[in-house]
Design a protein around this motif. Structure first.
Motif, mmCIF file in Angstrom:
data_model
loop_
_atom_site.group_PDB
_atom_site.id
_atom_site.type_symbol
_atom_site.label_atom_id
_atom_site.label_comp_id
_atom_site.label_asym_id
_atom_site.label_seq_id
_atom_site.Cartn_x
_atom_site.Cartn_y
_atom_site.Cartn_z
ATOM 1 N N ASP A 98 0.790 -1.230 0.000
ATOM 2 C CA ASP A 98 0.000 0.000 0.000
ATOM 3 C C ASP A 98 0.821 1.278 0.000
ATOM 4 O O ASP A 98 0.273 2.363 0.194
ATOM 5 C CB ASP A 98 -0.989 0.004 1.166
ATOM 6 N N SER A 99 2.135 1.195 -0.198
ATOM 7 C CA SER A 99 2.882 2.398 -0.560
ATOM 8 C C SER A 99 2.586 2.624 -2.039
ATOM 9 O O SER A 99 1.919 1.817 -2.675
ATOM 10 C CB SER A 99 4.380 2.196 -0.321
ATOM 11 N N GLY A 100 3.080 3.707 -2.628
ATOM 12 C CA GLY A 100 2.739 3.895 -4.025
ATOM 13 C C GLY A 100 3.420 5.080 -4.667
ATOM 14 O O GLY A 100 4.169 5.829 -4.035
ATOM 15 N N VAL A 101 3.137 5.235 -5.958
ATOM 16 C CA VAL A 101 3.698 6.319 -6.758
ATOM 17 C C VAL A 101 2.592 7.024 -7.520
ATOM 18 O O VAL A 101 1.631 6.389 -7.975
ATOM 19 C CB VAL A 101 4.779 5.783 -7.730
ATOM 20 N N MET A 102 2.705 8.337 -7.632
ATOM 21 C CA MET A 102 1.754 9.151 -8.379
ATOM 22 C C MET A 102 2.537 10.091 -9.286
ATOM 23 O O MET A 102 3.551 10.662 -8.869
ATOM 24 C CB MET A 102 0.873 9.953 -7.416
ATOM 25 N N VAL A 103 2.076 10.247 -10.526
ATOM 26 C CA VAL A 103 2.739 11.137 -11.476
ATOM 27 C C VAL A 103 1.729 12.175 -11.965
ATOM 28 O O VAL A 103 0.612 11.826 -12.359
ATOM 29 C CB VAL A 103 3.316 10.352 -12.676
ATOM 30 N N VAL A 104 2.139 13.443 -11.920
ATOM 31 C CA VAL A 104 1.270 14.548 -12.322
ATOM 32 C C VAL A 104 1.896 15.287 -13.498
ATOM 33 O O VAL A 104 3.098 15.566 -13.505
ATOM 34 C CB VAL A 104 1.056 15.526 -11.143
ATOM 35 N N ARG A 105 1.066 15.584 -14.496
ATOM 36 C CA ARG A 105 1.514 16.325 -15.683
ATOM 37 C C ARG A 105 0.486 17.402 -16.018
ATOM 38 O O ARG A 105 -0.698 17.101 -16.179
ATOM 39 C CB ARG A 105 1.687 15.376 -16.869
ATOM 40 N N ARG A 106 0.944 18.624 -16.084
ATOM 41 C CA ARG A 106 0.080 19.755 -16.412
ATOM 42 C C ARG A 106 -1.199 19.766 -15.564
ATOM 43 O O ARG A 106 -2.310 19.949 -16.068
ATOM 44 C CB ARG A 106 -0.241 19.766 -17.907
ATOM 45 N N GLY A 107 -1.017 19.539 -14.283
ATOM 46 C CA GLY A 107 -2.126 19.661 -13.336
ATOM 47 C C GLY A 107 -3.045 18.474 -13.223
ATOM 48 O O GLY A 107 -4.035 18.527 -12.500
ATOM 49 N N LYS A 108 -2.716 17.378 -13.929
ATOM 50 C CA LYS A 108 -3.570 16.199 -13.874
ATOM 51 C C LYS A 108 -2.768 14.958 -13.478
ATOM 52 O O LYS A 108 -1.596 14.839 -13.828
ATOM 53 C CB LYS A 108 -4.239 15.964 -15.242
ATOM 54 N N VAL A 109 -3.415 14.063 -12.760
ATOM 55 C CA VAL A 109 -2.789 12.795 -12.391
ATOM 56 C C VAL A 109 -2.827 11.883 -13.614
ATOM 57 O O VAL A 109 -3.906 11.498 -14.083
ATOM 58 C CB VAL A 109 -3.518 12.120 -11.203
ATOM 59 N N ILE A 110 -1.659 11.542 -14.143
ATOM 60 C CA ILE A 110 -1.612 10.681 -15.326
ATOM 61 C C ILE A 110 -1.273 9.235 -14.966
ATOM 62 O O ILE A 110 -1.414 8.333 -15.796
ATOM 63 C CB ILE A 110 -0.598 11.198 -16.358
ATOM 64 N N HIS A 111 -0.827 9.022 -13.727
ATOM 65 C CA HIS A 111 -0.526 7.647 -13.294
ATOM 66 C C HIS A 111 -0.599 7.568 -11.785
ATOM 67 O O HIS A 111 -0.113 8.454 -11.082
ATOM 68 C CB HIS A 111 0.867 7.222 -13.763
ATOM 69 N N LYS A 112 -1.209 6.512 -11.278
ATOM 70 C CA LYS A 112 -1.217 6.225 -9.839
ATOM 71 C C LYS A 112 -1.175 4.718 -9.667
ATOM 72 O O LYS A 112 -1.958 3.997 -10.281
ATOM 73 C CB LYS A 112 -2.452 6.800 -9.145
ATOM 74 N N SER A 113 -0.223 4.257 -8.874
ATOM 75 C CA SER A 113 -0.066 2.814 -8.683
ATOM 76 C C SER A 113 -1.281 2.221 -7.982
ATOM 77 O O SER A 113 -2.011 2.906 -7.266
ATOM 78 C CB SER A 113 1.201 2.520 -7.875
ATOM 79 N N GLU A 114 -1.477 0.934 -8.202
ATOM 80 C CA GLU A 114 -2.612 0.222 -7.612
ATOM 81 C C GLU A 114 -2.224 -0.378 -6.266
ATOM 82 O O GLU A 114 -1.166 -0.993 -6.127
ATOM 83 C CB GLU A 114 -3.063 -0.882 -8.566
ATOM 84 N N GLU A 115 -3.063 -0.177 -5.273
ATOM 85 C CA GLU A 115 -2.815 -0.733 -3.940
ATOM 86 C C GLU A 115 -3.143 -2.215 -3.921
ATOM 87 O O GLU A 115 -4.124 -2.655 -4.518
ATOM 88 C CB GLU A 115 -3.677 0.014 -2.923
ATOM 89 N N GLN A 116 -2.317 -2.993 -3.225
ATOM 90 C CA GLN A 116 -2.539 -4.432 -3.104
ATOM 91 C C GLN A 116 -2.870 -4.786 -1.657
ATOM 92 O O GLN A 116 -2.074 -4.527 -0.752
ATOM 93 C CB GLN A 116 -1.292 -5.204 -3.532
ATOM 94 N N GLN A 117 -4.032 -5.378 -1.437
ATOM 95 C CA GLN A 117 -4.466 -5.761 -0.099
ATOM 96 C C GLN A 117 -4.946 -7.210 -0.107
ATOM 97 O O GLN A 117 -5.669 -7.625 -1.023
ATOM 98 C CB GLN A 117 -5.617 -4.859 0.354
ATOM 99 N N HIS A 118 -4.566 -7.973 0.928
ATOM 100 C CA HIS A 118 -5.166 -9.295 1.118
ATOM 101 C C HIS A 118 -6.596 -9.121 1.611
ATOM 102 O O HIS A 118 -7.512 -9.809 1.167
ATOM 103 C CB HIS A 118 -4.358 -10.103 2.142
ATOM 104 N N TYR A 119 -6.765 -8.167 2.535
ATOM 105 C CA TYR A 119 -8.066 -7.707 3.000
ATOM 106 C C TYR A 119 -7.821 -6.373 3.676
ATOM 107 O O TYR A 119 -6.667 -5.934 3.786
ATOM 108 C CB TYR A 119 -8.745 -8.720 3.948
ATOM 109 N N PHE A 120 -8.869 -5.690 4.102
ATOM 110 C CA PHE A 120 -8.731 -4.316 4.581
ATOM 111 C C PHE A 120 -7.618 -4.162 5.616
ATOM 112 O O PHE A 120 -7.548 -4.906 6.591
ATOM 113 C CB PHE A 120 -10.055 -3.816 5.180
ATOM 114 N N ASN A 121 -6.762 -3.172 5.369
ATOM 115 C CA ASN A 121 -5.663 -2.822 6.269
ATOM 116 C C ASN A 121 -4.631 -3.942 6.414
ATOM 117 O O ASN A 121 -3.890 -3.978 7.392
ATOM 118 C CB ASN A 121 -6.198 -2.422 7.657
ATOM 119 N N THR A 122 -4.592 -4.845 5.451
ATOM 120 C CA THR A 122 -3.585 -5.922 5.455
ATOM 121 C C THR A 122 -2.965 -5.996 4.062
ATOM 122 O O THR A 122 -3.409 -6.763 3.208
ATOM 123 C CB THR A 122 -4.219 -7.276 5.830
#
Length: 243
Positions: A99-123
């Motif tokens: 659930d760490s991640g990366v986000m990329v912004v270009r010209r004021g818009k989010v063009i990429h955001k990594s997907e969170e991986q969970q076995h179940y909530f908060n895990t």
């Protein structure tokens, strides 16, 4: 026993091998006039409520560790987010597990955001090395479980890599408001100011018991009646692409 650090290196190595394969497939005679560079800054806080002095380059407790002896075994678990810029083809390669991640912004818009991986909530998914005899009782994911991606970057793109202490406490709109301030920024001092701002906001809201945080919204969606932030490790790595 291999250390957790070595396990993390496997994730980086797998990602780098993929980049190498792509690079060798390009025309070796093609020469770039300029190569992309990353201008970066880092900031972070531990889970402790006691206010810490803000130190340039500081990371949250969960984001790093040191061993007294180089030969020491390390037990524990960790999520991982690896980002590599291939300068030859101006392409960003990412691998994320947990659930760490990366986000990329270009010209004021989010063009990429990594997907969170969970076995179940908060895990979240995590790389782990449990103590001997506890292997069957501990969730342990492999580096090849990571979600990998790649996409071309442009001059001025803003890249945020952060732990869940950031994404669990800051709505994307607040993060975006900060990231647009450094679009095209080439001054490390300015980047440091925004990295500090994101880390401070995440930390302060994590202890706000009345704040409807992204974590509490997700908790409601999973049938858990709660409100407020989530005190957790906070680490921010902020960079811009300069070509």
């Amino acid at each position: 026993m291999h250390s957790l650090l070595i396990t993390g290196r496997l994730l980086s190595r797998a990602l780098w091998n993929g980049i190498t394969n792509v690079s060798t497939a390009t025309d070796p005679s093609r020469q770039r006039k300029t190569e992309p560079q990353l201008v970066s800054a880092v900031c972070g806080f531990s889970k402790r409520r006691k206010i810490q002095r803000l130190i340039k380059g500081q990371f949250g407790d969960d984001a790093w560790f040191t061993a007294k002896y180089k030969t020491a075994d390390v037990l524990g678990s960790s999520t991982a987010c690896v980002v590599i810029l291939n300068k030859e083809n101006s392409t960003l390669y990412t691998a994320n597990i947990g659930d760490s991640g990366v986000m990329v912004v270009r010209r004021g818009k989010v063009i990429h955001k990594s997907e969170e991986q969970q076995h179940y909530f908060n895990t979240p998914f995590q790389l782990s090395l449990p103590p001997p005899g506890y292997q069957q009782e501990v969730l342990s994911d492999q580096p090849d479980s990571a979600i990998t991606d790649n996409f071309p970057v442009e001059d001025g793109d803003v890249i945020l890599v952060a732990t869940d202490g950031v994404f669990d406490n800051l709505p994307q709109s607040l993060i975006l408001n900060e990231l647009v301030k450094v679009q095209g920024e080439r001054c490390a001092t300015r980047l440091q100011m925004v990295a500090n701002s994101i880390a401070w906001m995440a930390r302060n809201l994590s202890f706000d018991e009345t704040f409807l945080s992204p974590f509490s919204v997700n908790a409601f969606a999973n049938g858990i009646d709660t409100i407020g932030g989530k005190p957790d490790d906070i680490t921010v790595v902020l960079a811009t692409v300069a070509i």
